[in-house]
Design a protein around this motif. Structure first.
Motif, PDB file in Angstrom:
ATOM      1  N   ARG A 170       2.796   2.161   0.678  1.00  0.00           N
ATOM      2  CA  ARG A 170       3.758   2.037   1.772  1.00  0.00           C
ATOM      3  C   ARG A 170       4.343   3.405   2.127  1.00  0.00           C
ATOM      4  O   ARG A 170       4.462   3.765   3.307  1.00  0.00           O
ATOM      5  CB  ARG A 170       4.881   1.075   1.387  1.00  0.00           C
ATOM      6  CG  ARG A 170       5.862   0.783   2.517  1.00  0.00           C
ATOM      7  CD  ARG A 170       7.065  -0.022   2.040  1.00  0.00           C
ATOM      8  NE  ARG A 170       6.668  -1.232   1.332  1.00  0.00           N
ATOM      9  CZ  ARG A 170       6.867  -1.445   0.038  1.00  0.00           C
ATOM     10  NH1 ARG A 170       7.457  -0.504  -0.722  1.00  0.00           N
ATOM     11  NH2 ARG A 170       6.493  -2.569  -0.517  1.00  0.00           N
ATOM     12  N   TYR A 178       0.967   0.151  11.460  1.00  0.00           N
ATOM     13  CA  TYR A 178      -0.232  -0.567  11.031  1.00  0.00           C
ATOM     14  C   TYR A 178      -0.221  -0.924   9.543  1.00  0.00           C
ATOM     15  O   TYR A 178      -1.177  -1.533   9.060  1.00  0.00           O
ATOM     16  CB  TYR A 178      -1.473   0.275  11.323  1.00  0.00           C
ATOM     17  CG  TYR A 178      -1.653   0.648  12.765  1.00  0.00           C
ATOM     18  CD1 TYR A 178      -1.357  -0.255  13.784  1.00  0.00           C
ATOM     19  CD2 TYR A 178      -2.111   1.913  13.122  1.00  0.00           C
ATOM     20  CE1 TYR A 178      -1.520   0.095  15.119  1.00  0.00           C
ATOM     21  CE2 TYR A 178      -2.284   2.266  14.442  1.00  0.00           C
ATOM     22  CZ  TYR A 178      -1.986   1.348  15.443  1.00  0.00           C
ATOM     23  OH  TYR A 178      -2.156   1.694  16.752  1.00  0.00           O
ATOM     24  N   ASP A 180      -0.104  -2.867   6.445  1.00  0.00           N
ATOM     25  CA  ASP A 180      -0.240  -4.301   6.199  1.00  0.00           C
ATOM     26  C   ASP A 180      -0.029  -4.553   4.707  1.00  0.00           C
ATOM     27  O   ASP A 180      -0.958  -4.449   3.909  1.00  0.00           O
ATOM     28  CB  ASP A 180      -1.636  -4.764   6.636  1.00  0.00           C
ATOM     29  CG  ASP A 180      -1.842  -6.271   6.505  1.00  0.00           C
ATOM     30  OD1 ASP A 180      -1.071  -6.917   5.772  1.00  0.00           O
ATOM     31  OD2 ASP A 180      -2.787  -6.785   7.136  1.00  0.00           O
ATOM     32  N   GLU A 181       1.202  -4.887   4.332  1.00  0.00           N
ATOM     33  CA  GLU A 181       1.518  -5.012   2.915  1.00  0.00           C
ATOM     34  C   GLU A 181       0.754  -6.146   2.251  1.00  0.00           C
ATOM     35  O   GLU A 181       0.348  -6.029   1.087  1.00  0.00           O
ATOM     36  CB  GLU A 181       3.020  -5.202   2.717  1.00  0.00           C
ATOM     37  CG  GLU A 181       3.402  -5.286   1.253  1.00  0.00           C
ATOM     38  CD  GLU A 181       4.853  -4.916   0.996  1.00  0.00           C
ATOM     39  OE1 GLU A 181       5.366  -5.331  -0.056  1.00  0.00           O
ATOM     40  OE2 GLU A 181       5.463  -4.201   1.811  1.00  0.00           O
ATOM     41  N   THR A 182       0.513  -7.230   2.968  1.00  0.00           N
ATOM     42  CA  THR A 182      -0.228  -8.345   2.380  1.00  0.00           C
ATOM     43  C   THR A 182      -1.641  -7.924   2.011  1.00  0.00           C
ATOM     44  O   THR A 182      -2.131  -8.201   0.904  1.00  0.00           O
ATOM     45  CB  THR A 182      -0.270  -9.535   3.360  1.00  0.00           C
ATOM     46  OG1 THR A 182       1.061  -9.964   3.643  1.00  0.00           O
ATOM     47  CG2 THR A 182      -1.064 -10.688   2.775  1.00  0.00           C
ATOM     48  N   ALA A 183      -2.308  -7.220   2.924  1.00  0.00           N
ATOM     49  CA  ALA A 183      -3.672  -6.767   2.666  1.00  0.00           C
ATOM     50  C   ALA A 183      -3.708  -5.728   1.551  1.00  0.00           C
ATOM     51  O   ALA A 183      -4.596  -5.756   0.691  1.00  0.00           O
ATOM     52  CB  ALA A 183      -4.285  -6.192   3.949  1.00  0.00           C
ATOM     53  N   PRO A 264      -5.899   2.582   8.132  1.00  0.00           N
ATOM     54  CA  PRO A 264      -5.611   1.165   8.390  1.00  0.00           C
ATOM     55  C   PRO A 264      -6.606   0.557   9.376  1.00  0.00           C
ATOM     56  O   PRO A 264      -7.187   1.247  10.218  1.00  0.00           O
ATOM     57  CB  PRO A 264      -4.196   1.200   8.968  1.00  0.00           C
ATOM     58  CG  PRO A 264      -4.074   2.570   9.580  1.00  0.00           C
ATOM     59  CD  PRO A 264      -4.873   3.478   8.701  1.00  0.00           C
ATOM     60  N   GLU A 265      -6.784  -0.734   9.280  1.00  0.00           N
ATOM     61  CA  GLU A 265      -7.800  -1.426  10.078  1.00  0.00           C
ATOM     62  C   GLU A 265      -7.682  -1.199  11.585  1.00  0.00           C
ATOM     63  O   GLU A 265      -8.712  -1.064  12.266  1.00  0.00           O
ATOM     64  CB  GLU A 265      -7.780  -2.929   9.777  1.00  0.00           C
ATOM     65  CG  GLU A 265      -8.888  -3.683  10.475  1.00  0.00           C
ATOM     66  CD  GLU A 265      -8.974  -5.133  10.048  1.00  0.00           C
ATOM     67  OE1 GLU A 265      -9.844  -5.851  10.597  1.00  0.00           O
ATOM     68  OE2 GLU A 265      -8.196  -5.554   9.170  1.00  0.00           O
TER      69      GLU A 265
END
Length: 284
Positions: A170, A178, A180-183, A264-265
């Protein structure tokens, strides 16, 4: 779990070590060899990203560095290798897979591997890409004042280690929209679970000898070079990428808008498009 290979992974004995390697695509296509950053296993080159690159007629290789994932590990704080050894690992992977010349993509601190390859082993390099890298010049800006790293965890507590790595990711994202903490949490949980020793992963790359090429510096790189840098990078702010571009003859710079010190994606499309152009067959 850490000793079980997933489909497509193979353990190769290379340069006195055992390295876990995975490939995507057709080996007849131009080879792109992905070198992750410090403390990062192959998982940080997302499998879906690798598949996207392979779909553009590229043979993609990702691997676990020593002291990450399923590759050879050493006691925490006692890495028995240098950057020259890690560079020879890359060449050993090429040899094992029958690749004479590869398009090598190096991330962050492991740009030093690309530097050694480009200067000392130019015959094995079809092109270079430096992502989130730097020349290391003293006059470049320091990390962002907003960069705050978490306290080191108890490495015997897997949950605490996961929280620590997620918090670090983080911070490295630099406030990117972009992130994405879940990913990231899912990735880190997999990474911690499959590692031979995550305690070694967390510290050993920062304890290795920072040797460099024997024959010159960035200005001596002849391979076509692409520099990729996020405009939100808090670790190595954008001037580091600009300096790297300026230091390598003919290098081009791709700025990933909204990205930090990561990939990031939402910026994958821009990255893949640029990488495919950079690695056209007539350069191999």
């Amino acid at each position: 779990m850490a000793g079980t290979l997933t489909h497509g992974e193979q353990l190769l004995k290379i340069n006195g070590a055992e390295l876990c390697v995975e490939t995507f695509g057709d080996r007849a296509d131009p080879a792109i060899l992905l070198v992750a950053g410090s403390a990062a296993s192959m998982l940080w080159w997302d499998a879906e990203l690798c598949e996207r690159i392979a779909a553009a007629d590229r043979y993609v290789i990702r691997y676990d560095h020593r002291d990450t994932g399923r590759s050879t590990g050493y006691p925490p704080g006692e890495p028995a290798y240098s950057f020259t050894d890690l560079t020879l690992d890359v060449l050993g992977i090429q040899d094992a897979l029958g690749i004479e010349r590869a398009h090598v993509v190096c991330q962050s601190m492991f740009g030093r591997t690309g530097l050694i390859l480009g200067v000392d082993h130019p015959e094995r390099v079809a092109s270079l890409t430096f992502m989130s890298g730097s020349t290391g010049a003293d006059d470049l800006p320091p990390p962002s004042s907003d960069l705050t790293m978490p306290a080191e965890p108890d490495t015997s507590d897997a949950a605490a280690v996961v929280e620590y790595v997620v918090a670090g990711a983080r911070a490295y994202a630099g406030g990117s929209p972009y992130f994405d903490e879940t990913a990231i949490r899912a990735l880190v949980e997999r990474d911690v679970a499959r590692a031979r020793s995550y305690a070694s992963t967390l510290v050993n790359h920062y304890a290795i000898e920072l040797d460099g090429p024997a024959r010159g510096g960035f200005g001596d790189i002849a391979a076509p070079t692409l520099v990729v840098h996020g405009d939100h990078d808090p670790v190595l702010p954008l001037p580091h990428g600009e300096a790297l571009r300026d230091a390598i003859p003919g290098a081009q710079l791709l700025v990933l808008e909204g990205a930090g010190h990561d990939l990031p994606e939402p910026v994958w499309e821009d990255f893949v498009s640029a990488l495919v152009r950079h690695t056209e067959r007539d350069r191999a």
